[in-house]
Design an enzyme around this catalytic site. Structure first.
Site, short mmCIF file in Angstrom:
data_model
loop_
_atom_site.label_atom_id
_atom_site.label_comp_id
_atom_site.label_asym_id
_atom_site.label_seq_id
_atom_site.Cartn_x
_atom_site.Cartn_y
_atom_site.Cartn_z
N CYS A 192 0.83 -1.22 0.00
CA CYS A 192 0.00 0.00 0.00
C CYS A 192 0.87 1.26 0.00
CB CYS A 192 -0.90 -0.04 1.23
SG CYS A 192 -1.80 1.48 1.58
N CYS B 132 -0.05 3.94 2.56
CA CYS B 132 0.35 3.51 3.91
C CYS B 132 1.77 3.96 4.21
CB CYS B 132 0.25 2.00 4.05
SG CYS B 132 -1.42 1.34 3.89
#
Length: 109
Positions: free
Chosen positions: A29, A32
């Site tokens: 991700c 993230c």
């Protein structure tokens, strides 16, 4: 930030003596990775007042499902065993500070 798992979540987050922010993330991700330095900075500034931890949702599906984490990054502040405030998505530092103002020492009103 320390890593928590399905096995350690109860002990390290829900039974913690202080509020704990849990960053629900995954290695693949991109957003993230963008919020990680922001959360690490908040962790340093609030040491002893608010704990910070990371939970890899790919490896800990049970906990992610339990708290209905459907999108990442999701950061949830837990206090006294309950989720209190959630921030979904990659946000600027000011957004986290505003959401968690009553818990963070570095917050400005």
């Amino acid at each position: 930030m320390r890593e928590v798992t399905d096995d350690s979540f109860q002990r390290e987050v829900l039974e913690a003596d202080q509020p704990v922010v849990v960053d629900f993330w995954a290695p693949w991700c991109g957003p993230c990775h963008a919020v990680e330095p922001i959360l690490a900075e908040l962790e340093r500034e609030n040491e002893g007042k608010v704990g910070f931890a990371k939970l890899n949702i790919d490896e800990n599906i049970e906990t992610a499902s339990r708290f209905s984490v459907l999108s990442i990054p999701t950061a949830i502040l837990f206090e006294a065993g309950r989720p209190r405030e959630t921030v979904i998505g990659a946000r600027p530092r000011s957004h986290y500070e505003k959401a968690w103002a009553q818990w963070l020492t570095s917050s400005t009103p």
